[in-house]
Design a protein around this motif. Structure first.
Motif, PDB file in Angstrom:
ATOM      1  N   UNK A  35       0.829  -1.207   0.000  1.00  0.00           N
ATOM      2  CA  UNK A  35       0.000   0.000   0.000  1.00  0.00           C
ATOM      3  C   UNK A  35       0.861   1.254   0.000  1.00  0.00           C
ATOM      4  N   UNK A  36       1.927   1.258   0.810  1.00  0.00           N
ATOM      5  CA  UNK A  36       2.818   2.417   0.854  1.00  0.00           C
ATOM      6  C   UNK A  36       3.567   2.589  -0.455  1.00  0.00           C
ATOM      7  N   UNK A  37       3.965   1.489  -1.101  1.00  0.00           N
ATOM      8  CA  UNK A  37       4.671   1.568  -2.375  1.00  0.00           C
ATOM      9  C   UNK A  37       3.785   2.140  -3.473  1.00  0.00           C
ATOM     10  N   UNK A  38       2.488   1.939  -3.371  1.00  0.00           N
ATOM     11  CA  UNK A  38       1.545   2.470  -4.361  1.00  0.00           C
ATOM     12  C   UNK A  38       1.087   3.881  -4.030  1.00  0.00           C
ATOM     13  N   UNK A  39       1.678   4.503  -3.023  1.00  0.00           N
ATOM     14  CA  UNK A  39       1.369   5.885  -2.693  1.00  0.00           C
ATOM     15  C   UNK A  39       0.238   6.069  -1.706  1.00  0.00           C
ATOM     16  N   UNK A  40      -0.275   4.991  -1.152  1.00  0.00           N
ATOM     17  CA  UNK A  40      -1.363   5.090  -0.188  1.00  0.00           C
ATOM     18  C   UNK A  40      -0.847   5.263   1.231  1.00  0.00           C
ATOM     19  N   UNK A  41      -1.767   5.296   2.173  1.00  0.00           N
ATOM     20  CA  UNK A  41      -1.405   5.346   3.578  1.00  0.00           C
ATOM     21  C   UNK A  41      -2.191   4.270   4.313  1.00  0.00           C
ATOM     22  N   UNK A  42      -1.662   3.856   5.447  1.00  0.00           N
ATOM     23  CA  UNK A  42      -2.283   2.815   6.249  1.00  0.00           C
ATOM     24  C   UNK A  42      -2.542   3.383   7.632  1.00  0.00           C
ATOM     25  N   UNK A  43      -3.782   3.272   8.106  1.00  0.00           N
ATOM     26  CA  UNK A  43      -4.143   3.766   9.422  1.00  0.00           C
ATOM     27  C   UNK A  43      -4.684   2.604  10.255  1.00  0.00           C
ATOM     28  N   UNK A  51       2.644   6.434   6.338  1.00  0.00           N
ATOM     29  CA  UNK A  51       2.554   7.095   5.046  1.00  0.00           C
ATOM     30  C   UNK A  51       3.965   7.410   4.572  1.00  0.00           C
ATOM     31  N   UNK A  52       4.085   7.673   3.277  1.00  0.00           N
ATOM     32  CA  UNK A  52       5.377   7.995   2.681  1.00  0.00           C
ATOM     33  C   UNK A  52       5.382   9.479   2.371  1.00  0.00           C
ATOM     34  N   UNK A  53       6.472  10.155   2.731  1.00  0.00           N
ATOM     35  CA  UNK A  53       6.623  11.578   2.463  1.00  0.00           C
ATOM     36  C   UNK A  53       7.888  11.794   1.647  1.00  0.00           C
ATOM     37  N   UNK A  54       7.824  12.701   0.710  1.00  0.00           N
ATOM     38  CA  UNK A  54       9.006  13.083  -0.055  1.00  0.00           C
ATOM     39  C   UNK A  54       9.684  14.241   0.660  1.00  0.00           C
ATOM     40  N   UNK A  55      10.989  14.115   0.842  1.00  0.00           N
ATOM     41  CA  UNK A  55      11.735  15.190   1.486  1.00  0.00           C
ATOM     42  C   UNK A  55      12.873  15.636   0.575  1.00  0.00           C
TER      43      UNK A  55
END
Length: 67
Positions: A35-43, A51-55
Motif C-alpha cells: 500500500x505504501x509503495x503504491x502511494x497510499x497510507x495505512x491507518x 505514510x510515505x513523504x518526499x523530502x
C-alpha cells in the motif's frame, strides 16, 4: 521487539503455530508495504498511521575530512 519476537507473541496470544503466525505477520507487513509503495497510507486505529513523504535532499558532511 524484533520480527521473531513479534511472531512469538502472535503465536502465543492467538494459539496459532509459530509457522502460521510467521505467515500472518509476513502477510500483514507485505500488505502495508504494498500500500505504501503504491502511494497510499495505512491507518491502524489504536496503533498508528503509516505514510510515505518526499523530502528534499540535504548536504552531508564527512566527519573525517570536514568536507
Amino acid at each position: 521487539m524484533n520480527k521473531g519476537e513479534l511472531v512469538d507473541a502472535v503465536a502465543g496470544s492467538s494459539g496459532l503455530s509459530r509457522a502460521d503466525a510467521a505467515k500472518a505477520v509476513d502477510a500483514m507487513l507485505d500488505a502495508i508495504s504494498g500500500t505504501l509503495a503504491n502511494g497510499g497510507s495505512v491507518s491502524l486505529v489504536g496503533f498508528g498511521t503509516f505514510s510515505v513523504k518526499a523530502r528534499a535532499a540535504r548536504m552531508g558532511r564527512n566527519p573525517r575530512t570536514g568536507e
